[in-house]
Design a protein around this motif. Structure first.
Motif, PDB file in Angstrom:
ATOM      1  N   CYS A  97       0.849  -1.195   0.000  1.00 32.35           N
ATOM      2  CA  CYS A  97       0.000   0.000   0.000  1.00 32.35           C
ATOM      3  C   CYS A  97       0.886   1.246   0.000  1.00 32.35           C
ATOM      4  O   CYS A  97       2.123   1.128   0.001  1.00 32.35           O
ATOM      5  N   GLY A  98       0.277   2.398   0.025  1.00 32.12           N
ATOM      6  CA  GLY A  98       1.042   3.643   0.012  1.00 32.12           C
ATOM      7  C   GLY A  98       1.933   3.791   1.235  1.00 32.12           C
ATOM      8  O   GLY A  98       3.105   4.170   1.126  1.00 32.12           O
ATOM      9  N   THR A  99       1.385   3.484   2.386  1.00 31.88           N
ATOM     10  CA  THR A  99       2.158   3.590   3.628  1.00 31.88           C
ATOM     11  C   THR A  99       3.403   2.701   3.551  1.00 31.88           C
ATOM     12  O   THR A  99       4.497   3.110   3.956  1.00 31.88           O
ATOM     13  N   ILE A 102       6.041   4.284   1.219  1.00 34.89           N
ATOM     14  CA  ILE A 102       6.705   5.410   1.885  1.00 34.89           C
ATOM     15  C   ILE A 102       7.678   4.890   2.948  1.00 34.89           C
ATOM     16  O   ILE A 102       8.828   5.326   3.036  1.00 34.89           O
ATOM     17  N   TYR A 124       0.861  12.280   7.034  1.00 36.59           N
ATOM     18  CA  TYR A 124      -0.337  11.437   6.936  1.00 36.59           C
ATOM     19  C   TYR A 124      -0.438  10.520   8.158  1.00 36.59           C
ATOM     20  O   TYR A 124       0.551   9.969   8.623  1.00 36.59           O
ATOM     21  N   THR A 126      -1.165   7.466   9.085  1.00 32.52           N
ATOM     22  CA  THR A 126      -0.568   6.140   9.255  1.00 32.52           C
ATOM     23  C   THR A 126       0.941   6.224   9.503  1.00 32.52           C
ATOM     24  O   THR A 126       1.531   5.284  10.020  1.00 32.52           O
ATOM     25  N   GLN A 177       5.217  16.061   1.958  1.00 30.05           N
ATOM     26  CA  GLN A 177       3.976  15.406   1.538  1.00 30.05           C
ATOM     27  C   GLN A 177       3.245  16.345   0.595  1.00 30.05           C
ATOM     28  O   GLN A 177       2.840  17.438   0.980  1.00 30.05           O
ATOM     29  N   SER A 179       0.284  16.009  -1.210  1.00 32.09           N
ATOM     30  CA  SER A 179      -1.160  16.163  -1.016  1.00 32.09           C
ATOM     31  C   SER A 179      -1.478  16.486   0.439  1.00 32.09           C
ATOM     32  O   SER A 179      -0.775  16.036   1.338  1.00 32.09           O
ATOM     33  N   GLY A 181      -3.724  15.199   1.938  1.00 34.90           N
ATOM     34  CA  GLY A 181      -4.242  13.986   2.555  1.00 34.90           C
ATOM     35  C   GLY A 181      -5.566  14.325   3.211  1.00 34.90           C
ATOM     36  O   GLY A 181      -6.352  15.105   2.672  1.00 34.90           O
ATOM     37  N   ASP A 212       6.268  12.275  -0.595  1.00 33.00           N
ATOM     38  CA  ASP A 212       5.083  11.404  -0.554  1.00 33.00           C
ATOM     39  C   ASP A 212       4.177  11.931  -1.666  1.00 33.00           C
ATOM     40  O   ASP A 212       3.574  12.993  -1.545  1.00 33.00           O
ATOM     41  N   CYS A 214       1.504  10.475  -3.058  1.00 29.86           N
ATOM     42  CA  CYS A 214       0.163   9.881  -3.095  1.00 29.86           C
ATOM     43  C   CYS A 214      -0.892  10.899  -3.528  1.00 29.86           C
ATOM     44  O   CYS A 214      -0.924  12.016  -2.999  1.00 29.86           O
ATOM     45  N   TYR A 215      -1.734  10.527  -4.455  1.00 28.53           N
ATOM     46  CA  TYR A 215      -2.829  11.336  -5.006  1.00 28.53           C
ATOM     47  C   TYR A 215      -2.364  12.447  -5.949  1.00 28.53           C
ATOM     48  O   TYR A 215      -3.187  13.200  -6.468  1.00 28.53           O
ATOM     49  N   SER A 235       1.033   4.914  -4.223  1.00 25.37           N
ATOM     50  CA  SER A 235       0.234   3.691  -4.208  1.00 25.37           C
ATOM     51  C   SER A 235      -0.368   3.418  -5.575  1.00 25.37           C
ATOM     52  O   SER A 235      -0.835   4.339  -6.256  1.00 25.37           O
ATOM     53  N   LYS A 238      -4.122   4.134  -6.131  1.00 22.98           N
ATOM     54  CA  LYS A 238      -4.498   5.545  -6.340  1.00 22.98           C
ATOM     55  C   LYS A 238      -4.135   5.883  -7.799  1.00 22.98           C
ATOM     56  O   LYS A 238      -4.148   4.979  -8.643  1.00 22.98           O
TER      57      LYS A 238
HETATM   58  C1  LIG Z   1      -3.206   7.469   0.873  1.00 22.73           C
HETATM   59  C2  LIG Z   1      -2.050   8.210   1.380  1.00 22.73           C
HETATM   60  C3  LIG Z   1      -1.029   7.593   2.095  1.00 22.73           C
HETATM   61  C4  LIG Z   1      -1.078   6.152   2.525  1.00 22.73           C
HETATM   62  O1  LIG Z   1      -1.477   5.261   1.575  1.00 22.73           O
HETATM   63  P1  LIG Z   1      -2.234   3.916   1.982  1.00 22.73           P
HETATM   64  O2  LIG Z   1      -2.285   3.193   0.683  1.00 22.73           O
HETATM   65  O3  LIG Z   1      -3.561   4.280   2.517  1.00 22.73           O
HETATM   66  O4  LIG Z   1      -1.380   3.207   2.971  1.00 22.73           O
HETATM   67  C5  LIG Z   1       0.039   8.361   2.475  1.00 22.73           C
HETATM   68  N1  LIG Z   1       0.108   9.662   2.185  1.00 22.73           N
HETATM   69  C6  LIG Z   1      -0.856  10.301   1.522  1.00 22.73           C
HETATM   70  C7  LIG Z   1      -0.739  11.761   1.236  1.00 22.73           C
HETATM   71  C8  LIG Z   1      -1.969   9.598   1.094  1.00 22.73           C
HETATM   72  O5  LIG Z   1      -2.941  10.227   0.434  1.00 22.73           O
END
Ligand SMILES: *Cc1c(COP(=O)(O)O)cnc(C)c1O
Length: 431
Positions: A97-99, A102, A124, A126, A177, A179, A181, A212, A214-215, A235, A238
């Protein structure tokens, strides 16, 4: 039944709701055209990278067992590296997954005694367990890797002064980061990230800049790795998975950073050489190929949601006319009832599980109940139409995704219908 509004009616959307929504959609034509131009650019970027790397039918076959000599897997990683303008990439179904992506990027490039510095404020949720801000097994803290943070300054910009103060002789990775989030801060554009990377390097040369991402993928024409970041992660359920990848994550950047990540994902000495791609490669390739247009659909949905709820007098982040760098849209709905109503709308507009009601529940890592709406083809895939909301004041909902623009629009229109049905908004506001 050949008229468009008849079809909307079939979906449970009444005439006044449809007409109000349609007017807003019509007002966004220029905005959508600009989004399409970026998608067109990025589509060609991906297409060229696939052609230049001579992707062939045989590359889609995949491997089992150790996954030695998986040429399709290796070539996909070349395609990612080329599209993201960097030396190398690791794109694997074994990244869960994204976490995880990272964590892998950071952990593999940090050593005991090093410090990780986030300069985009609180990371984020997590990642709090990963860093050790929350007690957890295997955290960075357990390995003697410390953490520091430079909060964003007023207005949500990277605070140069604080960055200068926080970088010390132990700082090894500076993380950003992109986004927001699930937060209402500004998301950081690729240009801003590039400038921050320059600043960081001017303060301390041998620091690695990590993003990071993500998105964020494909929302702009360039990625942070093309603007000065040493590595980034994201991820595959996404943006870059294009809604087709069923699992996976990526790390892209400098060769040495990616090598370190591979050594940790598999084993020292084995690195990128092992890791069966199983049957995943067709969806990884095709998903990446689709990703620019899927991201554009999600983005149009986000802009539409912002414009519609702004018109109805709600606070939205970002505002409808703001430049975007990610696909998340936050709307402050101001009451629990409104949140639940919004989520009911998203859920009932889904292709899968449209008949279930999203109900709030406790989630690990949150200090309150959370409600999540999604009827996904791929479980938890947030490039698909979905909404998440922690049940606490000021009752922000975070909306994202939509594999097609028309589905994203229908989902948002359906939220308005639900808010009208539940008498949270006054129907006279739709005149
Ligand atoms: C979704 C997201 C994560 C974590 O991704 P997961 O797949 O949910 O573990 C980390 N950072 C940002 C900015 C995210 O949007």
């Amino acid at each position: 039944m050949s008229k468009l509004n008849d079809m909307y009616q079939k979906l449970g959307i009444e005439k006044d709701v449809y007409e109000f929504s349609k007017k807003i959609l019509d007002s966004l034509k220029d905005r959508f055209e600009a989004i399409d131009e970026t998608a067109e650019y990025n589509q060609l970027k991906v297409l060229c990278a696939m052609q230049e790397n001579r992707v062939s039918e045989a590359d889609l076959k995949g491997s089992t067992g150790y996954g030695y000599d998986d040429l399709g897997r290796d070539r996909l990683e070349r395609v990612y590296a080329d599209v993201f303008g960097c030396e190398d990439a690791l794109v694997r179904p074994q990244i869960t997954c994204g976490t995880h992506a990272i964590t892998l990027a950071l952990f593999s490039n940090l050593r005991p005694g090093d410090e990780l510095l986030y300069i985009s404020g609180k990371p984020y949720d997590t990642l709090e367990s990963v860093i050790g801000l929350r007690d957890s097994k295997g955290s960075f803290a357990e390995y003697g890797i410390t953490y520091a943070q430079a909060d964003l300054r007023d207005g949500g910009y990277i605070d140069e002064e604080k960055v200068r103060q926080k970088i010390n002789e132990r700082t090894r990775i500076v993380a950003i980061q992109r986004s927001k989030g699930y937060d209402t801060r500004r998301s950081l554009s690729v240009e801003e990230i590039g400038k921050a990377a320059q600043l960081v390097k001017s303060i301390k040369k041998d620091v690695l800049v990590f993003v990071d991402n993500c998105y964020g993928e494909f929302v702009e024409r360039i990625e942070p790795s093309e603007a000065g970041a040493d590595m980034m992660a994201g991820s595959l359920i996404k943006n870059p998975g294009g809604g087709l990848s069923a699992v996976g994550g990526y790390i892209a950047g400098k060769r040495e950073c990616v090598e370190n990540a591979a050594a940790r994902l598999t084993s020292p000495g084995l690195g990128k050489e092992v890791g069966a791609s199983l049957g995943m490669l067709p969806s990884f390739y095709q998903g990446f190929f689709m990703a620019p247009t899927v991201t554009a659909s999600a983005l149009k949905g986000a802009v539409f949601a912002a414009a519609l709820y702004e018109r109805l007098g709600f606070e939205v982040y970002p505002r409808a006319d703001e430049k975007r760098t990610d696909i998340i849209q936050a709307v402050t709905l101001r009451s629990k009832e409104a949140l639940l109503s919004f989520c009911k709308g998203i859920q009932s507009a889904s292709a899968i599980d449209s008949f279930v009601s999203p109900t709030p529940s406790d989630m690990p890592g949150y200090d309150c109940e959370v409600v999540m709406a999604a009827g996904d083809f791929i479980s938890g895939s947030s490039i698909e139409l979905s909404a998440d909301a922690p049940l606490k004041s000021p009752y922000n909902v975070y909306f994202q995704g939509g594999l097609t623009q028309f589905h994203a629009f229908a989902g948002i229109i359906k939220t308005l219908q639900c808010l009208a049905d539940d008498k949270i908004i006054d129907r006279s506001a739709l005149k």
